[in-house]
Motif scaffolding. Structure first.
Motif, mmCIF file in Angstrom:
data_model
loop_
_atom_site.group_PDB
_atom_site.id
_atom_site.type_symbol
_atom_site.label_atom_id
_atom_site.label_comp_id
_atom_site.label_asym_id
_atom_site.label_seq_id
_atom_site.Cartn_x
_atom_site.Cartn_y
_atom_site.Cartn_z
ATOM 1 N N ASN A 111 0.798 -1.221 0.000
ATOM 2 C CA ASN A 111 0.000 0.000 0.000
ATOM 3 C C ASN A 111 0.833 1.275 0.000
ATOM 4 O O ASN A 111 0.299 2.358 -0.245
ATOM 5 C CB ASN A 111 -0.948 -0.015 1.204
ATOM 6 C CG ASN A 111 -2.042 -1.040 1.051
ATOM 7 O OD1 ASN A 111 -2.952 -0.886 0.252
ATOM 8 N ND2 ASN A 111 -1.943 -2.125 1.814
ATOM 9 N N ALA A 119 0.727 -0.506 -4.899
ATOM 10 C CA ALA A 119 -0.653 -0.212 -5.257
ATOM 11 C C ALA A 119 -0.743 1.155 -5.937
ATOM 12 O O ALA A 119 -0.011 2.082 -5.557
ATOM 13 C CB ALA A 119 -1.541 -0.238 -4.016
ATOM 14 N N ALA A 143 -4.451 5.769 -5.996
ATOM 15 C CA ALA A 143 -5.882 5.856 -5.690
ATOM 16 C C ALA A 143 -6.393 4.641 -4.934
ATOM 17 O O ALA A 143 -7.460 4.700 -4.303
ATOM 18 C CB ALA A 143 -6.677 6.038 -6.979
ATOM 19 N N ASP A 144 -5.649 3.531 -5.000
ATOM 20 C CA ASP A 144 -6.108 2.290 -4.374
ATOM 21 C C ASP A 144 -5.390 1.976 -3.065
ATOM 22 O O ASP A 144 -5.622 0.925 -2.467
ATOM 23 C CB ASP A 144 -5.901 1.116 -5.342
ATOM 24 C CG ASP A 144 -6.739 1.253 -6.598
ATOM 25 O OD1 ASP A 144 -7.786 1.922 -6.530
ATOM 26 O OD2 ASP A 144 -6.335 0.703 -7.642
ATOM 27 N N ARG A 145 -4.543 2.856 -2.616
ATOM 28 C CA ARG A 145 -3.754 2.569 -1.426
ATOM 29 C C ARG A 145 -4.619 2.634 -0.161
ATOM 30 O O ARG A 145 -5.403 3.559 0.025
ATOM 31 C CB ARG A 145 -2.564 3.526 -1.322
ATOM 32 C CG ARG A 145 -1.540 3.257 -2.409
ATOM 33 C CD ARG A 145 -0.366 4.211 -2.395
ATOM 34 N NE ARG A 145 0.558 3.873 -3.473
ATOM 35 C CZ ARG A 145 1.641 4.561 -3.790
ATOM 36 N NH1 ARG A 145 1.950 5.643 -3.089
ATOM 37 N NH2 ARG A 145 2.415 4.173 -4.785
ATOM 38 N N ASP A 146 -4.441 1.624 0.665
ATOM 39 C CA ASP A 146 -5.214 1.486 1.896
ATOM 40 C C ASP A 146 -4.357 2.004 3.057
ATOM 41 O O ASP A 146 -3.478 1.297 3.556
ATOM 42 C CB ASP A 146 -5.588 0.018 2.103
ATOM 43 C CG ASP A 146 -6.503 -0.196 3.287
ATOM 44 O OD1 ASP A 146 -6.578 0.690 4.152
ATOM 45 O OD2 ASP A 146 -7.126 -1.279 3.360
#
Length: 208
Positions: A114, A118, A121-124
């Motif tokens: 993350n 990733a 925009a998709d990083r958690d």
């Protein structure tokens, strides 16, 4: 000769590469370009339906999991320094090898995937913090073991458990986050003195 499907940014691949090179076991490396999605291709899925690296091929035998590969190589080639034959010593190596996979690796994956791999925009961000929280718990456990030993399983030299934990520590460096405790830093430096381990490091990372 072995065939090894790998990627240099996979810590699971690097630990196998390090053992093969350290013990001078001949193999044919085959890069699986994860960044191009080759691990999801029909050709690679036919080899490893888990779509992960590494995969080791030895004749008709196909092995997928890095720790299974490490143990297989040690058993086949009698690499007793890396994987002791005495039952109690082997059990401690197994304990830390499995700990590295079951406890440490998921936290490392949360942080590194993350933070680095990733798409932004998709990083958690919650996963990153979760991983760091877990590592805050795990680092003192490693540090305490190293109070009485140079190597994680108390072996005279490095074992496969050191390769597993060391490759995880390297992976954290991709995210710019690495434990800085004195004992862990000294242990990691010792591991990097092993040329095969240092040579397997991603080029962007310093050895220590």
């Amino acid at each position: 000769m072995y065939t090894l499907y790998f990627h240099p940014y996979s810590q699971h691949s690097r630990r196998v590469v390090a053992l093969l090179d350290a013990c001078r076991l001949p193999y044919q490396p085959r890069l699986v370009a994860l960044e191009k999605g080759e691990h999801m291709s029909d050709a690679y899925l036919a080899i490893n339906p888990n779509h992960q690296v590494p995969t080791l091929i030895d004749g008709d035998l196909v092995l997928h999991e890095s720790t299974a590969i490490l143990r297989y190589l040690c058993n086949r080639h009698r690499l007793d320094d890396w994987y002791p034959t005495e039952l109690a010593h082997r059990a401690i190596v197994d304990q830390w090898t499995d700990w590295g996979q079951s406890r440490m690796a998921p936290a490392v994956a949360d942080i590194v995937f993350n933070s680095v791999f990733a798409p932004p925009a998709d990083r958690d961000l919650d996963a990153i913090e979760r991983g760091k929280t877990v590592m805050t718990e795990l680092v003192p456990l490693i540090d305490s073991v190293l109070a009485d030993a140079n190597w994680i399983a108390g072996t005279p030299g490095p074992s496969i458990a050191d390769l597993v934990l060391g490759s995880n520590i390297t992976q954290l460096g991709l995210a710019g986050w690495r434990p800085t405790g004195g004992r862990i830093k000294a242990w990691y430096a010792r591991l990097c003195e092993l040329k095969a381990f240092a040579d397997a490091l991603p080029a962007e990372l310093d050895a220590v």
